[in-house]
Every structure is written in structure tokens, then in C-alpha cells.
Design a protein around this motif. Structure first.
Motif, PDB file in Angstrom:
ATOM      1  N   ARG A  31       0.863  -1.187   0.000  1.00 24.37           N
ATOM      2  CA  ARG A  31       0.000   0.000   0.000  1.00 24.37           C
ATOM      3  C   ARG A  31       0.895   1.232   0.000  1.00 24.37           C
ATOM      4  N   VAL A  33       1.076   5.292   0.226  1.00 29.36           N
ATOM      5  CA  VAL A  33       0.304   6.396   0.804  1.00 29.36           C
ATOM      6  C   VAL A  33       1.077   7.693   0.624  1.00 29.36           C
ATOM      7  N   ARG A  37      -3.171   9.958  -5.269  1.00 35.66           N
ATOM      8  CA  ARG A  37      -4.184   9.021  -4.809  1.00 35.66           C
ATOM      9  C   ARG A  37      -3.455   7.782  -4.302  1.00 35.66           C
ATOM     10  N   GLY A  38      -4.132   7.016  -3.447  1.00 38.30           N
ATOM     11  CA  GLY A  38      -3.507   5.819  -2.923  1.00 38.30           C
ATOM     12  C   GLY A  38      -3.280   4.785  -4.005  1.00 38.30           C
ATOM     13  N   VAL A  40      -2.510   0.469  -4.435  1.00 31.20           N
ATOM     14  CA  VAL A  40      -2.394  -0.867  -3.865  1.00 31.20           C
ATOM     15  C   VAL A  40      -1.994  -1.826  -4.979  1.00 31.20           C
ATOM     16  N   GLN A  60      -8.733  -1.798   2.384  1.00 30.53           N
ATOM     17  CA  GLN A  60      -8.000  -0.787   1.614  1.00 30.53           C
ATOM     18  C   GLN A  60      -8.913   0.395   1.295  1.00 30.53           C
ATOM     19  N   ARG A  61     -10.126   0.104   0.841  1.00 29.67           N
ATOM     20  CA  ARG A  61     -11.097   1.164   0.540  1.00 29.67           C
ATOM     21  C   ARG A  61     -11.362   2.022   1.771  1.00 29.67           C
ATOM     22  N   PHE A  64      -8.400   4.430   2.859  1.00 27.76           N
ATOM     23  CA  PHE A  64      -8.281   5.680   2.112  1.00 27.76           C
ATOM     24  C   PHE A  64      -9.532   6.539   2.231  1.00 27.76           C
ATOM     25  N   GLU A  69      -9.309  10.168   0.386  1.00 27.00           N
ATOM     26  CA  GLU A  69      -8.525  10.053  -0.839  1.00 27.00           C
ATOM     27  C   GLU A  69      -9.041   8.932  -1.728  1.00 27.00           C
ATOM     28  N   LEU A  71      -8.385   5.768  -4.379  1.00 24.12           N
ATOM     29  CA  LEU A  71      -7.497   4.613  -4.298  1.00 24.12           C
ATOM     30  C   LEU A  71      -7.466   3.890  -5.632  1.00 24.12           C
ATOM     31  N   GLU A  72      -6.265   3.597  -6.109  1.00 25.59           N
ATOM     32  CA  GLU A  72      -6.082   2.756  -7.297  1.00 25.59           C
ATOM     33  C   GLU A  72      -5.590   1.379  -6.873  1.00 25.59           C
ATOM     34  N   TRP A  73      -6.297   0.349  -7.308  1.00 25.65           N
ATOM     35  CA  TRP A  73      -5.851  -1.031  -7.119  1.00 25.65           C
ATOM     36  C   TRP A  73      -5.318  -1.489  -8.470  1.00 25.65           C
TER      37      TRP A  73
END
Length: 259
Positions: A31, A33, A37-38, A40, A60-61, A64, A69, A71-73
Motif C-alpha cells: 500500500r 500512501v 491518490r492511494g 495498492v 483498503q477502501r 483511504f 482520498e 485509491l487505485e488497485w
């Protein structure tokens, strides 16, 4: 062989984080940070299934969400479990454009010497002012605010100047394209990033020249492979240069409500 090397070497902790960026772990996941944007990412097989995977995604969701913020996985086309993307969508993630993961042999790319258009010159940059010019050019190319790129590049240079090499292509004092090379210590790889070019300057060899100048730097450092997450615009150029497609990557993005 190339895909196995990618999985083994390119899916762990990246090099030195930029100033203000932190690398964390949650089970099998990395992860990141502190970026715009985050982010993962995980190994090829996450090693969890069903309800346990749903809980991992939700953590994870929610992490953030607590920061307000997005979050991109980062997924790859050969990841398992096969229902990962379905579970991401069920948790509110939305896919962005798929890219092709390409790998090229550094020595082959470094041997090329494409000509630049008349009046265009390449220059390696480190100054903050140049990072702002790059971000402005990227914003113009993509039609969206990419000012966050300024802090990202400045932070990378400040944290580990030997791990990134940023180049601009300039014409009459204007940045018309920019790209950077990111070294990944302890691996055989370096990454090619950026490469956006203003519309009036596309199709004239600038992108190929930026690939070649970065390949020569990588070759000088003994890097064996170059890696690119290539858009549909860039992939055909790189394939013609000799890069090979090994998989695809798709970002699944969760955005806080109201953003």
C-alpha cells in the motif's frame, strides 16, 4: 521467461519513496500512501479467496476513505484469483483504461538512434521549475489537471536523484514532450514512464528518441530489461521497436463519494 521475471522482480516494494510517500503492507498487499491518490498492488496470486478477499478489499477502501482520498488497485491480466476484479467492482471500484505491459531488452533499445525533428532538443532536467513545465504539458495533453505531477517528480528527485532520470523535449523554449526513467535497485529492470507529447508534435520521432536516450542511460547502469505500462497510443510504437507484450494492467479506482 519475461513474464516470470516481471512477476518476480517488479511486484514488490519500489525503490526509495518520494518525499512524503510511505510504503505499507497489509497481508499480501503493498500500500502506497501520500501520492495524489492511494495505490495498492500485490503478487500474482494474492493467496486469499472469497470472504477473506472481500475483507482485504474493504480494508483498503476504508483506509483511504478515512483519509478522504481516492485509491487505485493495480491489477494485471494474469492475476489470481480470477474473480478479483468482480469483487473490486462489487466494492465500488471502477476500471480505468487497460494498458499493455511491455518489456524490451535494454541493449537493443539503446542501439537505436532516431533523429529528432529540426528545432527539437532533448535535455535532462532536475529543477523544480522544469517539473512544473512538465505537469503543465501533461495537463494540456490529457485535458485534465495534472498539477499533482509537479510534487511527485520533485519529491522523487529530492529523495533519490540517482534513481530517476527525467528528460524533456523542447522546441523554441516550450516543453513538447517529457519522459522519465526509474531505476529499480536489486532487479534487472528499469521503468519507462511519461512520454506524453503535444498533439502538434506527435508522429515525428520524439517519443522514439526519448526511449533511446533513456535506454542508453539504463544500459550504462547494466540494466537488462526496460518495462513500460503502455497506452494504446504508445504500444504500437514500442512493439515496432522490439518490445514484447507479456500481460495487461488495469487500474481499478475507488473514489470517495462527493469527490
Amino acid at each position: 521467461m519475461l513474464l516470470a521475471a516481471y512477476d518476480d522482480q517488479m511486484r514488490g516494494v519500489p525503490p526509495t519513496p518520494a518525499v512524503g510517500v510511505v510504503h505499507e503492507h497489509d497481508g499480501p498487499l503493498l500500500r502506497i500512501v501520500g501520492q495524489h491518490r492511494g495505490l495498492v498492488s500485490g503478487p500474482r496470486d494474492l493467496g486469499v479467496r472469497g470472504a477473506e478477499l472481500d475483507r482485504l478489499i474493504a480494508r483498503q477502501r476504508d483506509y483511504f476513505a478515512g483519509r478522504g482520498e481516492a485509491l487505485e488497485w493495480k491489477t494485471r491480466g494474469h492475476d489470481t484469483p480470477a474473480d478479483l476484479v468482480d469483487r473490486l467492482c462489487a466494492a465500488g471500484f471502477v476500471p480505468e483504461d487497460r494498458e499493455t505491459v511491455l518489456i524490451g531488452r535494454t541493449e537493443e533499445m539503446a542501439a537505436r538512434q532516431p533523429a529528432l525533428p529540426r528545432g527539437v532538443a532533448l535535455r535532462r532536467v532536475t529543477a523544480d521549475a522544469d517539473m512544473r513545465r512538465i505537469a503543465a504539458m501533461e495537463s494540456a495533453v490529457w485535458g485534465e489537471d495534472r498539477s499533482w505531477l509537479t510534487d511527485d517528480l520533485i519529491g522523487r528527485v529530492a529523495a533519490a536523484p540517482d534513481e530517476i532520470a527525467i528528460h524533456v523535449a523542447e522546441a523554441d523554449g516550450e516543453v513538447v514532450s517529457a519522459a522519465w526513467l526509474v531505476f529499480r535497485g536489486g532487479t534487472e529492470f528499469a521503468g519507462l514512464w511519461g512520454g506524453s507529447t503535444l498533439a502538434d508534435w506527435r508522429g515525428r520521432g520524439i517519443y522514439r528518441a526519448l526511449v533511446a536516450v533513456r535506454a542508453r542511460l539504463a544500459a550504462d547502469r547494466g540494466v537488462r530489461y526496460l518495462h513500460v505500462d503502455a497506452s494504446d497510443d504508445s504500444a504500437p510504437i514500442l512493439l515496432r521497436l522490439g518490445f514484447r507484450a507479456v500481460t495487461t494492467t488495469t487500474p481499478y479506482v475507488w473514489t470517495p463519494p462527493g469527490s
